[in-house]
Design a protein around this motif. Structure first.
Motif, PDB file in Angstrom:
ATOM      1  N   VAL A 116       8.427  69.008 -53.203  1.00 43.78           N
ATOM      2  CA  VAL A 116       9.248  67.859 -52.779  1.00 43.78           C
ATOM      3  C   VAL A 116      10.094  67.359 -53.937  1.00 43.78           C
ATOM      4  O   VAL A 116      11.292  67.038 -53.779  1.00 43.78           O
ATOM      5  CB  VAL A 116       8.332  66.731 -52.242  1.00 43.78           C
ATOM      6  CG1 VAL A 116       9.155  65.497 -51.913  1.00 43.78           C
ATOM      7  CG2 VAL A 116       7.544  67.200 -51.043  1.00 43.78           C
ATOM      8  N   GLN A 117       9.509  67.332 -55.115  1.00 49.10           N
ATOM      9  CA  GLN A 117      10.251  66.872 -56.290  1.00 49.10           C
ATOM     10  C   GLN A 117      11.413  67.807 -56.614  1.00 49.10           C
ATOM     11  O   GLN A 117      12.510  67.377 -56.945  1.00 49.10           O
ATOM     12  CB  GLN A 117       9.306  66.768 -57.487  1.00 49.10           C
ATOM     13  CG  GLN A 117       9.968  66.231 -58.747  1.00 49.10           C
ATOM     14  CD  GLN A 117       8.991  66.104 -59.909  1.00 49.10           C
ATOM     15  OE1 GLN A 117       7.800  66.432 -59.774  1.00 49.10           O
ATOM     16  NE2 GLN A 117       9.489  65.632 -61.031  1.00 49.10           N
ATOM     17  N   LYS A 130      12.985  69.764 -54.487  1.00 49.84           N
ATOM     18  CA  LYS A 130      14.017  69.606 -53.459  1.00 49.84           C
ATOM     19  C   LYS A 130      14.917  68.416 -53.764  1.00 49.84           C
ATOM     20  O   LYS A 130      16.134  68.464 -53.550  1.00 49.84           O
ATOM     21  CB  LYS A 130      13.362  69.429 -52.091  1.00 49.84           C
ATOM     22  CG  LYS A 130      12.680  70.659 -51.550  1.00 49.84           C
ATOM     23  CD  LYS A 130      12.047  70.366 -50.191  1.00 49.84           C
ATOM     24  CE  LYS A 130      11.265  71.565 -49.674  1.00 49.84           C
ATOM     25  NZ  LYS A 130      10.629  71.272 -48.358  1.00 49.84           N
ATOM     26  N   GLN A 131      14.302  67.342 -54.270  1.00 47.90           N
ATOM     27  CA  GLN A 131      15.096  66.155 -54.552  1.00 47.90           C
ATOM     28  C   GLN A 131      15.991  66.344 -55.779  1.00 47.90           C
ATOM     29  O   GLN A 131      17.106  65.825 -55.832  1.00 47.90           O
ATOM     30  CB  GLN A 131      14.155  64.968 -54.762  1.00 47.90           C
ATOM     31  CG  GLN A 131      13.424  64.543 -53.499  1.00 47.90           C
ATOM     32  CD  GLN A 131      12.441  63.418 -53.750  1.00 47.90           C
ATOM     33  OE1 GLN A 131      12.140  63.080 -54.920  1.00 47.90           O
ATOM     34  NE2 GLN A 131      11.908  62.815 -52.679  1.00 47.90           N
ATOM     35  N   SER A 132      15.488  67.083 -56.757  1.00 44.05           N
ATOM     36  CA  SER A 132      16.263  67.277 -57.992  1.00 44.05           C
ATOM     37  C   SER A 132      17.264  68.437 -57.910  1.00 44.05           C
ATOM     38  O   SER A 132      18.185  68.543 -58.714  1.00 44.05           O
ATOM     39  CB  SER A 132      15.324  67.507 -59.168  1.00 44.05           C
ATOM     40  OG  SER A 132      14.554  68.688 -58.969  1.00 44.05           O
TER      41      SER A 132
END
Length: 955
Positions: free
Chosen positions: A123-124, A126-128
């Motif tokens: 998830v991290q 994907k966000q970055s």
């Protein structure tokens, strides 16, 4: 059948006359057919060369077409899909619309850009992750890319897309080959993608349209059919952009199809304008091709006017030959008329005879026209030829149509004497033979006075127009070569020749009367013959007068046009090659603010200061192979203060080394009061000495010996001393700019020429130009190669020799030089044929007279002297008259060619050029022609048998 036999027998009986008539018809056909052939061939060659120049300068294939458009529709509905299909079909038909074969073609599709991340991303991550890309489709992808690693993609049935990617994109996605990626659209739709191959550009795949992988490197290339199924028709993601690229065979583009090519280009832009979205159509060759629209019509008009003197000569020749044919048959015609033959029947036989000659001329003439056209393409001046690549000439239907019209007109012309002869009965014919030759129809109608008056009237109007153009300083585009500039001299030469021949018989009679008791028998007989039968010599004398006078005019006109064009180019550049180089400096780096480039000074980040330059080495330019000399030439817009009233203003400042400049610069003789080296020697001893322009001297009231102060922005003034006043200087234009009042002194440019070392020491060191004088025989390419090999950082270059070559290859200039040369060659040929034809028939008609003279005891040398004196008093007098009329025609009409130059840009000023070599060449050709003709006539005279002549007299 009897009529055909009679016609063939009659033609065989007069075979030499018929052969000369056929020769004239053939030359006429060749001349007329060469006009469309030349205009098409020369424009075709220059069009292709200019398109090749586009390729060399922009590195873009001239037949390249790129069409791209966005797709404004937010969803891939049926309407949008149908519109894309129609666009595809339209692009497929572009080669046919433009009339050019497609050498290469490919198209691309793009979806909207979407977020890309690994299938196993946290998830991290994907966000970055900031990587974005689109699905792309390239037609014939397997033939256009180079596979660095992996394999080509395949269409899978499990919903996973296999794709090709670039190395750069794969690195930005932080994954390796065969690792699954997720592509997420802004609407939330997710696609599974596996990169299976890494690609790069393959230049060898297509020499016309190489696919550049670096153009759009962020995305996935999938098979074209899959893209169409899933996105264009399936609508799984929005198709955002479309692109088509074509490479058409520009070598197939002909001048005849320029209009259709341009119309097709406009249609392409109209079709895509707003149809699918925002469009962009790039056709690099369209501007070059557009410059040829209408050029052929202008060139055809110019060719027609250039040919007008030759056409006039041909008309005289055909009329003379036809008249001689009819003269030998007048007795037969009058007998037929007296025995009941109608004029229609007699004209029918002559018409059939003319059609036979015209048909055979039409069969041969166009091929001679091809040779004429190639001769035109090789001409480099009047009677000057160069080894230029031959024009590619092919016979066209247009050439045959023009040739057929020329034959029809010529046949009508040669039927005129036959029509006039059918009006005379046998009694009238015998009466005319018994009388002395009457005044010619040309003099009866006053045609000579009419032609001279018309030419003088047109000359007056043209002189007034030229004065208006100079006074109004019209734009260059407003000036064109008027066809009358070539027709007027021909009319004046013809009219002047006929006017001189009107009074010439009276001069002969005066000579005869003045020495009638002194002349030897041979000359006595010649003077009587010429004074009493002057009309029969009229045509041959007009021939010679027209040939010599138009030849002189053509030589002077061609030399003047060529010299002024070449002088303008050489003066404007100043030397063989002028170039600028990059100088190191401490100028602040540009800062980009608000989308525009600004300096730090503009933004208030630094105080205003003058840029300091470091002068690069100059010696490498002197050491270039093929360079005879090199010079440093500093040019700067400066301000001056001079005169007792401290007048100030702007001026162009030249800084030179006098020795270097004198060896390198080009200057036309006669522009300055003294040779340019005299002015250079004048200022050489004193570093503070300068030369100023006359405009500056008059405005500031400065004379030699007065001081003058010079400076430019950021500098203190430095004082110099005026040593001389000049009107012109290499590369400096003394004429006011367009739109300014030439009479206003403030509008005239000013010039100051000083020592470069003094300017650098007393003012500042700033970039200068480097002028090169190239050795005779050295090529410009040799200089270019050395500049590149020596890593001399050239930022700008002007090559006078290259511009001269381009100027000489201009279609209109080639036409002027070629047609004037060809016209003179044809004139000399038909004059020679006419000369022999006339005098051989004249000798044949006077066989009895010469036989009686020989029987009376006149020796053969005196007979030759009689023939020579007759030639001198007819042909020789005609040549001298032609020389006088030719010189007068040149004096009156050659200055009118200044109309074809921009009066506000022609520096050096337009001058009339006469070269002694042209006169010697012309006189040699004319003299050789007359000498050969005289030798043939003397041989014919020596072969006459007195007994046959006397027997003929008894009968």
């Amino acid at each position: 059948m009897a009529l055909w036999i009679m016609i063939l027998r009659k033609m065989a009986k007069n075979k030499w006359l018929q052969l000369n008539l056929w020769f004239g018809l053939t030359v006429c056909v060749a001349l007329f057919s060469s006009m469309p052939l030349y205009s098409e061939a020369i424009l075709q060659r220059t069009l292709i060369k200019e398109l090749e120049l586009v390729q060399s300068q922009s590195r873009t294939y001239p037949g390249f077409i790129r069409i791209s458009t966005s797709v404004s529709s937010s969803t891939m509905d049926e309407k949008t899909t149908a519109a894309i299909a129609r666009a595809d079909r339209y692009v497929q038909g572009i080669p046919e619309r433009m009339g050019l074969a497609a050498l290469s073609f490919y198209q691309q599709r793009f979806t909207q850009r979407m977020k890309v991340y690994g299938a196993d991303a946290s998830v991290q991550e994907k966000q970055s992750q900031k990587t974005a890309g689109a699905f792309k489709a390239l037609s014939d992808v397997e033939k256009r890319v180079r596979l660095i690693d992996g394999r080509m993609p395949k269409v899978r049935q499990d919903g996973i897309f296999e794709a090709l990617v670039t190395q750069k994109f794969l690195i930005s996605a932080k994954r390796d080959l065969t690792e699954e990626l997720v592509v997420e659209s802004p609407q939330g739709e997710r696609f599974r993608v596996i990169p299976v191959g890494i690609i790069d550009t393959d230049p060898a795949a297509d020499p016309y349209l190489p696919f550049l992988a670096t153009e759009v490197s962020d995305g996935f290339i999938i098979p074209f059919a899959q893209f169409e199924k899933e996105f264009t028709q399936g609508g799984k993601a929005r198709v955002s952009d479309l692109e088509w690229r074509l490479a058409l065979n520009y070598n197939q583009l002909t001048v005849d199809h320029v209009d259709s090519y341009l119309e097709a280009s406009k249609d392409i832009k109209r079709y895509f304008r707003g149809r699918l979205g925002v469009d962009e159509v790039n056709i690099p060759a369209s501007d070059t091709v557009a410059s040829y629209a209408g050029k052929q019509q202008k060139l055809d008009v110019m060719m027609l006017s250039l040919y007008s003197p030759v056409m006039l000569m041909l008309a005289f020749y055909l009329y003379m030959a036809a008249n001689l044919v009819i003269d030998r048959q007048k007795t037969e015609i009058s007998v037929l008329r007296s025995r009941g033959a109608s004029r229609l029947q007699i004209m029918a036989s002559f018409t059939v005879e003319s059609l036979l000659l015209g048909g055979s001329a039409l069969a041969v003439g166009p091929f001679a026209g091809v040779w004429f056209t190639k001769l035109l393409g090789a001409s480099n001046g009047f009677l000057t030829f160069v080894q230029r690549s031959a024009l590619e000439v092919t016979l066209t239907s247009t050439a045959y149509k023009v040739a057929a019209l020329a034959v029809a007109g010529a046949i009508l012309l040669i039927l005129i004497p036959a029509f006039m002869a059918t009006r005379v009965t046998i009694v009238g014919h015998k009466q005319r033979m018994a009388r002395l030759a009457a005044m010619s129809i040309w003099h009866k109608t006053g045609l000579d006075l009419v032609l001279v008056g018309l030419a003088v009237y047109l000359l007056y109007n043209f002189n007034n127009r030229q004065a208006d153009l100079k006074r109004l300083a019209l734009e260059q585009d407003a000036l064109q070569i008027d066809p009358l500039l070539f027709l007027m001299p021909a009319l004046f030469a013809l009219g002047g020749g006929l006017l001189v021949l009107r009074i010439y018989p009276w001069c002969i009679r005066l000579i005869f009367w003045a020495g009638r008791s002194l002349w030897p028998p041979a000359l006595y007989n010649t003077l009587i013959q010429i004074s009493r039968s002057s009309g029969q010599y009229l045509t041959i004398k007009v021939f010679l007068i027209m040939t010599v006078s138009t030849g002189l005019f053509s030589a002077n006109a061609a030399r003047t046009i060529n010299d002024n064009m070449e002088s303008k180019i050489q003066y404007d550049i100043g030397a063989d090659i002028a170039l600028t180089t990059r100088w190191e400096n401490d100028a602040p780096a540009p800062v980009y603010a608000g989308g525009a480039q600004q300096t730090q000074t503009d933004l208030g980040l630094a105080e205003t200061r003058r840029t300091q330059y470091t002068e690069p080495p100059f010696q490498p330019f002197r050491e270039l192979e093929g360079v005879e000399s090199a010079a440093r030439v500093f040019k700067k817009d400066a301000r001056f203060t001079a005169g007792s009233e401290k007048n100030s203003g702007g001026a162009t400042l030249f800084g030179i080394d006098t020795a270097e400049f004198g060896r390198t610069a080009w200057m036309k003789n006669g522009l300055l009061e003294y040779p340019i080296n005299s002015y250079l020697n004048l200022i050489a001893p004193n570093p503070k000495a300068v030369l100023i322009s006359r405009s500056l001297a008059e405005e500031a009231k400065v004379a030699p010996g007065d001081p003058i102060s010079l400076a430019w922005d950021g500098l203190d003034e430095a004082q110099f001393t005026v040593y001389g006043i000049i009107d012109y200087w290499p590369s400096w234009n003394p004429l006011p700019a367009r739109g300014q009042d030439e009479a206003a002194e403030s509008a005239k440019p000013h010039l100051v020429v000083g020592h470069l070392d003094a300017i650098q020491n007393r003012l500042a060191v700033e970039p200068y130009e480097v002028w090169l004088k190239v050795q005779e025989g050295a090529s410009s390419q040799l200089i270019y190669d050395q500049l590149a090999d020596n890593k001399l950082r050239v930022t700008g270059l002007s090559d006078a020799r290259a511009e001269l070559i381009a100027s000489k290859n201009d279609p209109f200039r080639l036409a002027i030089n070629g047609v004037m040369t060809l016209g003179f060659v044809i004139s000399m040929s038909i004059s020679f044929m006419g000369f022999l034809l006339f005098w051989i028939l004249n000798l044949s008609g006077r066989t009895l007279q010469y036989g009686v003279l020989r029987a009376m005891g006149i020796p053969f040398p005196q007979m030759i002297g009689m023939l020579l004196s007759e030639q001198l008093l007819t042909s020789g007098a005609a040549v001298l008259t032609g020389v006088m009329i030719g010189n007068l025609t040149s004096e009156l009409f050659v200055p009118l060619f200044e109309l074809s130059f921009a009066t506000t840009e022609q520096v050096p000023p337009f001058t009339i050029v006469y070269h002694l070599a042209d006169y010697v060449q012309l006189y040699s050709i004319v003299g050789l022609t007359l000498l050969i003709g005289m030798l043939i006539l003397a041989y014919r005279l020596s072969q006459m048998r007195i007994t046959q002549a006397l027997k003929l007299g008894e009968e």
